[in-house]
Design an enzyme around this catalytic site. Structure first.
Site, short mmCIF file in Angstrom:
data_model
loop_
_atom_site.label_atom_id
_atom_site.label_comp_id
_atom_site.label_asym_id
_atom_site.label_seq_id
_atom_site.Cartn_x
_atom_site.Cartn_y
_atom_site.Cartn_z
N ASP A 192 9.40 2.48 0.56
CA ASP A 192 8.31 3.25 1.17
C ASP A 192 8.33 2.94 2.67
OD1 ASP A 192 6.06 4.44 2.06
OD2 ASP A 192 4.70 3.56 0.58
N LYS A 209 3.47 9.62 8.51
CA LYS A 209 3.12 9.20 9.88
C LYS A 209 4.01 9.81 10.96
CE LYS A 209 0.71 5.38 7.99
NZ LYS A 209 -0.65 5.75 7.61
N TYR A 212 0.86 -1.19 0.00
CA TYR A 212 0.00 0.00 0.00
C TYR A 212 0.89 1.24 0.00
CZ TYR A 212 -3.39 3.55 1.24
OH TYR A 212 -4.17 4.68 1.22
C1 LIG Z 1 3.43 2.40 3.41
C2 LIG Z 1 2.47 3.52 3.16
N1 LIG Z 1 2.72 4.37 2.15
C3 LIG Z 1 1.94 5.42 1.89
C4 LIG Z 1 0.83 5.66 2.66
C5 LIG Z 1 -0.05 6.83 2.37
O1 LIG Z 1 0.08 7.77 3.36
P1 LIG Z 1 -1.10 8.84 3.62
O2 LIG Z 1 -2.25 8.07 4.21
O3 LIG Z 1 -0.48 9.82 4.56
O4 LIG Z 1 -1.43 9.42 2.29
C6 LIG Z 1 0.52 4.80 3.73
C7 LIG Z 1 -0.65 5.04 4.58
O5 LIG Z 1 -1.05 4.25 5.38
C8 LIG Z 1 1.37 3.70 3.98
O6 LIG Z 1 1.12 2.83 4.96
#
Ligand SMILES: Cc1ncc(COP(=O)(O)O)c(C=O)c1O
Length: 444
Positions: free
Chosen positions: A258, A285, A156
């Protein structure tokens, strides 16, 4: 009783305990589709509405206190309303909330990230992890002159088109294990989105190597979560990330880690822990101390694409990028995340993982507990969990029973039963979790 019947018992109790949330949810539905504005935190029959949070607890509108074992999807590493952040933010808010020029706090947070994260020479801030991965992928395309992206099944990376592919897919509709097909995770994607994504089976080193080699000349980037976060807190195996690193280097593909979730595992993220250094890293986060945030960084060579003095090749605007409140809250949070804090978080989470296994063993409930550092996930399966498809094999009825049951017992997790231990907790909270789990699983 069966897990299904046990789940119904918990659901009845949940309905009794959440009347005020239910009525807010009903009122919200007139204005907000589904009664909320964040798909990832909806659960059936309806979510609780939270009134306030303090330290290790959140309090809902019915007055129920719950131990917060998710902390805004792993954001609140020091718990709720962390006093040093709250006090600093109150002071800063009086001096202005957002300006049309840079502020000094963004230098502090950028410096922390550049000093701690091996792959990051330079960084830029966004307001979400979604924007971070979007810009990192765009940079990789600009840098390589290629278009395609490889991502892992179950990975994700936010809500933009390029990554809304093969996230929580139904394995029965997504091709063979070793050659997953690209499946849109939402409707509304242009057809070329799927054509531009190569989907890799997470943690299957040989199959992923084969798939990458087939498309290597067209790939701009490979993006991977070093811990598959919202899809189950499943750590990547070292060999898997090593293969990705070696192969992308060889073919001139930009490797993006990521670390939006996994950054809280170690001071320099999982890349530091595993000693595998990508070309770019995305964050979110914890680095905003509870405020909306994202960041992407990498080698000077790539990040200079964003330098206005050099063009720029890639424009990256954003009204609230690097706003003083987020930068200050993030800076204080990273400053307080000392090696001792990481050590304590890991010790507590190891004890939690072990406690969950012990309770399940005693009550003869098949379980696998995943995670790394302060992250954990529960899976009601009787085989090791290494991929999204392993996660998808989990017993859904048992998961519902445990999610609702823990909510009824005053423990809050994500509905997928992933969670995070915060530094506001002690051994008492860990014990409270395992005892609550024992009561839930014994009720059946
Ligand atoms: C690994 C990862 N990348 C990107 C995101 C996207 O972040 P945001 O919800 O701040 O857009 C998330 C959100 O949970 C995530 O877990």
């Amino acid at each position: 009783m069966s897990p299904k019947a046990d789940a119904w018992v918990e659901l009845d109790r949940y309905l009794e305990m959440t009347a005020a949330s239910r009525s807010l949810w009903k009122a919200a539905q007139s204005y907000l589709p589904g009664g909320d504005t964040r798909s990832s935190i909806f659960w059936k029959p309806y979510p609780i509405y939270i009134e306030r949070g303090e330290g290790s607890h959140v309090y809902d509108v019915d007055g129920t206190a719950r131990l917060d074992f998710i902390g805004c999807m792993t954001t609140s590493v020091f718990g709720n309303a962390y006093p040093p952040v709250v006090q600093a933010i109150q002071k800063q808010a009086e001096r202005g909330i957002a300006y049309n020029a840079p502020n000094r706090y963004q230098i502090m947070l950028a410096k922390f990230l550049c000093e701690r994260v091996p792959s990051v020479d330079m960084v830029r801030f966004t307001n979400s992890g979604t924007e971070a991965t979007l810009n990192a992928i765009r940079a990789a395309r600009a840098f390589t002159g290629r278009t395609k992206l490889a991502k892992c099944e179950g990975g994700y990376h936010g809500t933009h088109d390029a990554v809304s592919v093969s996230v929580r897919t139904d394995p029965a509709k997504a091709g063979p294990d070793d050659r997953p097909s690209a499946v849109g995770s939402v409707e509304g994607l242009p057809p070329e989105t799927l054509e531009n994504v190569v989907v890799l089976p997470f943690n299957d080193t040989e199959a992923s190597r084969r798939l990458l080699e087939e498309s290597a000349g067209e790939l701009a980037a490979v993006i991977v979560e070093p811990v598959l976060g919202s899809s189950g807190m499943v750590p990547a195996q070292w060999e898997y990330l090593r293969m990705l690193r070696d192969l992308t280097k060889w073919h001139g593909i930009v490797l993006i880690f990521d670390e939006v979730i996994s950054f809280r595992v170690a001071r320099g993220g999982v890349q530091e822990l595993y000693d595998i250094i990508p070309d770019m890293t995305t964050f979110g986060k914890v680095i905003g101390g509870g405020f909306p945030v994202g960041a992407f960084g990498g080698s000077k060579e790539i990040m200079e694409l964003f330098d206005p003095l050099h063009g720029p090749a890639v424009v990256h605007a954003g009204t609230f990028n690097g706003n003083p409140l987020t930068m200050l809250a993030g800076g204080i949070t990273l400053e307080h995340l000392t090696p001792e804090v990481y050590e304590r978080l890991e010790e507590m989470t190891n004890a939690l993982r072990e406690g969950i296994r012990d309770v399940c063993l005693e009550l003869e409930v098949p379980v696998r507990v995943t995670g790394l550092g302060s992250l954990f996930g529960l899976h009601f399966v009787d085989k090791p969990v290494l991929t999204w498809r392993d996660v998808a094999k989990g017993d859904d009825e048992r998961r519902n029973q445990v999610f609702w049951g823990l909510m009824n017992e005053g423990i809050m997790l994500a509905p997928s039963l992933v969670g995070a231990v915060s530094a506001a907790m002690t051994e008492n909270e860990i014990e409270a979790f395992t005892e609550a789990l024992r009561r839930v699983l014994s009720r059946g």
